[in-house]
Motif scaffolding. Structure first.
Motif, PDB file in Angstrom:
ATOM      1  N   ARG A   1      42.998  88.461  64.030  1.00  0.00           N
ATOM      2  CA  ARG A   1      41.960  88.026  63.088  1.00  0.00           C
ATOM      3  C   ARG A   1      40.887  87.186  63.815  1.00  0.00           C
ATOM      4  N   ILE A   2      41.304  86.348  64.768  1.00  0.00           N
ATOM      5  CA  ILE A   2      40.317  85.543  65.516  1.00  0.00           C
ATOM      6  C   ILE A   2      39.414  86.480  66.325  1.00  0.00           C
ATOM      7  N   GLU A   3      40.018  87.541  66.889  1.00  0.00           N
ATOM      8  CA  GLU A   3      39.214  88.514  67.650  1.00  0.00           C
ATOM      9  C   GLU A   3      38.169  89.167  66.745  1.00  0.00           C
ATOM     10  N   GLU A   4      38.609  89.522  65.531  1.00  0.00           N
ATOM     11  CA  GLU A   4      37.688  90.174  64.588  1.00  0.00           C
ATOM     12  C   GLU A   4      36.507  89.251  64.258  1.00  0.00           C
ATOM     13  N   ILE A   5      36.825  88.007  63.927  1.00  0.00           N
ATOM     14  CA  ILE A   5      35.754  87.049  63.554  1.00  0.00           C
ATOM     15  C   ILE A   5      34.818  86.846  64.744  1.00  0.00           C
ATOM     16  N   THR A   6      35.416  86.719  65.949  1.00  0.00           N
ATOM     17  CA  THR A   6      34.619  86.525  67.167  1.00  0.00           C
ATOM     18  C   THR A   6      33.614  87.654  67.333  1.00  0.00           C
ATOM     19  N   HIS A   7      34.092  88.907  67.200  1.00  0.00           N
ATOM     20  CA  HIS A   7      33.193  90.043  67.427  1.00  0.00           C
ATOM     21  C   HIS A   7      32.172  90.178  66.295  1.00  0.00           C
ATOM     22  N   GLU A   8      32.576  89.839  65.064  1.00  0.00           N
ATOM     23  CA  GLU A   8      31.592  89.852  63.960  1.00  0.00           C
ATOM     24  C   GLU A   8      30.444  88.904  64.267  1.00  0.00           C
ATOM     25  N   LEU A   9      30.789  87.695  64.697  1.00  0.00           N
ATOM     26  CA  LEU A   9      29.732  86.704  64.980  1.00  0.00           C
ATOM     27  C   LEU A   9      28.860  87.162  66.148  1.00  0.00           C
ATOM     28  N   LEU A  10      29.489  87.743  67.180  1.00  0.00           N
ATOM     29  CA  LEU A  10      28.693  88.198  68.338  1.00  0.00           C
ATOM     30  C   LEU A  10      27.841  89.411  67.965  1.00  0.00           C
ATOM     31  N   ASP A  11      28.363  90.269  67.049  1.00  0.00           N
ATOM     32  CA  ASP A  11      27.546  91.408  66.575  1.00  0.00           C
ATOM     33  C   ASP A  11      26.272  90.892  65.930  1.00  0.00           C
ATOM     34  N   GLU A  12      26.442  89.847  65.066  1.00  0.00           N
ATOM     35  CA  GLU A  12      25.261  89.285  64.393  1.00  0.00           C
ATOM     36  C   GLU A  12      24.275  88.706  65.397  1.00  0.00           C
ATOM     37  N   ALA A  13      24.823  88.077  66.455  1.00  0.00           N
ATOM     38  CA  ALA A  13      23.948  87.425  67.445  1.00  0.00           C
ATOM     39  C   ALA A  13      23.272  88.461  68.349  1.00  0.00           C
ATOM     40  N   ALA A  14      23.958  89.621  68.520  1.00  0.00           N
ATOM     41  CA  ALA A  14      23.440  90.633  69.457  1.00  0.00           C
ATOM     42  C   ALA A  14      22.079  91.119  68.979  1.00  0.00           C
ATOM     43  N   GLY A  15      21.218  91.401  69.918  1.00  0.00           N
ATOM     44  CA  GLY A  15      19.917  91.921  69.509  1.00  0.00           C
ATOM     45  C   GLY A  15      18.913  90.811  69.305  1.00  0.00           C
ATOM     46  N   LYS A  16      19.415  89.584  69.089  1.00  0.00           N
ATOM     47  CA  LYS A  16      18.456  88.476  68.905  1.00  0.00           C
ATOM     48  C   LYS A  16      17.882  88.051  70.254  1.00  0.00           C
ATOM     49  N   GLY A  17      18.558  88.426  71.342  1.00  0.00           N
ATOM     50  CA  GLY A  17      18.069  88.043  72.664  1.00  0.00           C
ATOM     51  C   GLY A  17      18.423  86.603  72.973  1.00  0.00           C
ATOM     52  N   ALA A  18      17.615  85.679  72.435  1.00  0.00           N
ATOM     53  CA  ALA A  18      17.887  84.262  72.691  1.00  0.00           C
ATOM     54  C   ALA A  18      18.590  83.654  71.483  1.00  0.00           C
ATOM     55  N   ILE A  19      19.636  82.892  71.745  1.00  0.00           N
ATOM     56  CA  ILE A  19      20.344  82.230  70.636  1.00  0.00           C
ATOM     57  C   ILE A  19      20.703  80.803  71.037  1.00  0.00           C
ATOM     58  N   ASP A  20      20.960  79.972  70.010  1.00  0.00           N
ATOM     59  CA  ASP A  20      21.658  78.713  70.278  1.00  0.00           C
ATOM     60  C   ASP A  20      23.134  79.046  70.089  1.00  0.00           C
ATOM     61  N   LEU A  21      23.892  78.923  71.170  1.00  0.00           N
ATOM     62  CA  LEU A  21      25.303  79.330  71.106  1.00  0.00           C
ATOM     63  C   LEU A  21      26.064  78.587  70.005  1.00  0.00           C
ATOM     64  N   ILE A  22      25.706  77.319  69.791  1.00  0.00           N
ATOM     65  CA  ILE A  22      26.447  76.527  68.797  1.00  0.00           C
ATOM     66  C   ILE A  22      26.164  77.059  67.390  1.00  0.00           C
ATOM     67  N   GLU A  23      24.881  77.251  67.097  1.00  0.00           N
ATOM     68  CA  GLU A  23      24.518  77.687  65.749  1.00  0.00           C
ATOM     69  C   GLU A  23      25.045  79.102  65.457  1.00  0.00           C
ATOM     70  N   ALA A  24      24.919  79.995  66.459  1.00  0.00           N
ATOM     71  CA  ALA A  24      25.245  81.401  66.216  1.00  0.00           C
ATOM     72  C   ALA A  24      26.733  81.692  66.318  1.00  0.00           C
ATOM     73  N   PHE A  25      27.455  80.887  67.117  1.00  0.00           N
ATOM     74  CA  PHE A  25      28.822  81.315  67.421  1.00  0.00           C
ATOM     75  C   PHE A  25      29.846  80.175  67.458  1.00  0.00           C
ATOM     76  N   ALA A  26      29.632  79.227  68.375  1.00  0.00           N
ATOM     77  CA  ALA A  26      30.693  78.246  68.633  1.00  0.00           C
ATOM     78  C   ALA A  26      30.892  77.276  67.471  1.00  0.00           C
ATOM     79  N   GLY A  27      29.833  77.089  66.636  1.00  0.00           N
ATOM     80  CA  GLY A  27      29.977  76.241  65.447  1.00  0.00           C
ATOM     81  C   GLY A  27      30.781  76.937  64.354  1.00  0.00           C
ATOM     82  N   PRO A  28      30.321  78.137  63.921  1.00  0.00           N
ATOM     83  CA  PRO A  28      31.032  78.808  62.823  1.00  0.00           C
ATOM     84  C   PRO A  28      32.473  79.236  63.143  1.00  0.00           C
ATOM     85  N   LEU A  29      32.746  79.666  64.390  1.00  0.00           N
ATOM     86  CA  LEU A  29      34.067  80.275  64.669  1.00  0.00           C
ATOM     87  C   LEU A  29      35.253  79.398  64.204  1.00  0.00           C
ATOM     88  N   PRO A  30      35.382  78.141  64.708  1.00  0.00           N
ATOM     89  CA  PRO A  30      36.561  77.375  64.300  1.00  0.00           C
ATOM     90  C   PRO A  30      36.605  77.057  62.811  1.00  0.00           C
TER      91      PRO A  30
END
Ligand code: HEM
Length: 367
Positions: A80-109
């Motif tokens: 399930r953690i793998e699924e959530i991880t890839h969902e968040l990275l899918d959303e971030a993909a294509g944006k090019g530049a991201i704030d890692l915290i806002e897009a991924f490392a904040g929401p995941l835990p």
């Protein structure tokens, strides 16, 4: 500090700061001399929160909540953690530049802990807002802002308490397959957690587990941008990822200091006399860079072995969520290394440190 004043009294804060590995280890290991319960020194009541308890209260409480964090329960979360991880990275993909915290490392835990607790999906955004507010680090220099933030935290804790109470009441009627139900049912020697203990434990999980895991992932990626050869090394050999997580915990320790230990008796430490009742701050981030313990301590070495860092504390209060944080860290870094081919800080970025002295983190990581 480790060389010149390894154990130092700070009269402004009225605390002892402890910097060397050996001394930090002793403070964390010797819970009889260095109590976690401020009240115990003044012979007042027990603490309501696990992290502020001493034995025997701590032993009993920890045995109960351990039931909810067994290695099997944590390992079962991996898919399930793998699924959530890839969902968040899918959303971030294509944006090019991201704030890692806002897009991924904040929401995941936050999403992971909400799912573990069994919080309904539609309440997740509330949950994230509450959790962020609870760990917000107000600027201690600005008295008004500090006061306002503390009042806001108290209000949020109350709101969250009322929310958890409703969720717990619902589980009493309709048990689920979630952590709240396990916590309601778990008993040791015929004793269960009372309502106050259940609520304070739920709050502790959010405060202790979310921002710390966010900062573990962010600090690791920050190190990868500072030393791009680490990215190449990990891409070539993904088996090194678990070691990289441990090294990130040591090199940029998310919890820089453990602030609450109180001497139960007069005690000598590092040549200084600490008096009964004095507060002691264990500087984990400093201990983790101590050359006497870690050769080449200021280098990030992915396959450092041994790596007995103190990033999760030590002794009876050793982080209850360490297996979960490690699992999330490994899954997150593995996916990031696989999917982001060349991670760089955005041009002209100046990283802003989080102002709290207890946390080692940046406010944003634009990559
Ligand atoms: C305790 C660090 C993630 C729950 C601690 C302590 C440290 C720590 C240093 C010891 C505090 C003390 O001795 O007073 C970290 C770091 C994390 C992390 C660096 C992430 C990288 C988590 C997670 C959870 C969690 C994910 C739960 C979901 C707890 C609890 C305690 C604790 C409940 C109190 C244990 C006790 O008093 O017996 N953590 N933590 N932590 N942590 Fe974590």
């Amino acid at each position: 500090m480790r060389e010149t004043s390894p154990v130092r009294y700070d009269s402004d804060r009225d605390t002892w700061d402890v910097f060397r590995y050996e001394d930090v280890y002793r403070v964390l290991s010797d819970h009889t001399t260095f109590s976690s319960n401020r009240n115990a020194i003044q012979n007042r009541e027990d603490s309501a929160s696990l992290i502020g308890m001493d034995p025997p209260q701590h032993t009993k409480f920890r045995n109960i909540v351990n039931r909810a964090f067994t290695p099997k329960r944590v390992a079962d979360l991996a898919p399930r953690i793998e699924e959530i991880t890839h969902e968040l990275l899918d959303e971030a993909a294509g944006k090019g530049a991201i704030d890692l915290i806002e897009a991924f490392a904040g929401p995941l835990p936050v999403i992971v802990i909400a799912e573990i607790l069994g919080i309904p999906r539609e309440d997740r955004h509330l949950f994230k807002e509450w959790s962020d507010k609870l760990v917000e680090s107000p600027d201690v220099q600005q008295a008004d802002a500090y006061q306002a933030s503390m009042m806001e935290k108290a209000r949020v804790a109350q709101e969250l308490g009322a929310y958890f109470k409703k969720q717990l009441d619902a589980r009493r009627v309709n048990p689920g397959d979630d952590l709240l139900t396990v916590l309601l049912d778990a008993e040791v020697e015929g004793e269960r957690l009372n309502e106050g203990q259940l609520l304070s434990f739920c709050l502790l999980l959010l405060v202790a587990g979310n921002e710390t895991t966010t900062n573990l992932i962010t600090n690791a990626v920050r190190a990868f941008t500072e030393q791009p050869e680490l990215q190449t090394q990990l891409r070539k050999n993904p088996d090194l990822i678990p070691g990289a997580v441990e090294e990130a915990l040591r090199y940029y320790s998310p919890v820089a200091a453990i602030p609450s230990r109180f001497a139960t008796t007069d005690v000598e430490l590092g040549g200084q006399m600490i008096k009964k009742g004095d507060q002691v701050v264990a500087w984990v981030a400093s201990a983790n860079r101590d050359e006497d313990k870690f050769p080449d301590a200021d280098r990030f070495i992915v396959n450092r072995n041994p790596n007995a860092h103190l990033a999760f504390g030590w002794g009876i209060h050793f982080c209850l969520g360490a297996p979960l944080a490690r699992l999330e860290g490994q899954i997150a870094l593995q996916a990031i290394i696989e999917r982001l081919p060349n991670i760089k800080l955005q041009a002209d970025t100046e990283l802003q440190p989080v102002t709290s002295t207890l946390v080692y983190a940046v406010k944003a990581l634009p990559i």
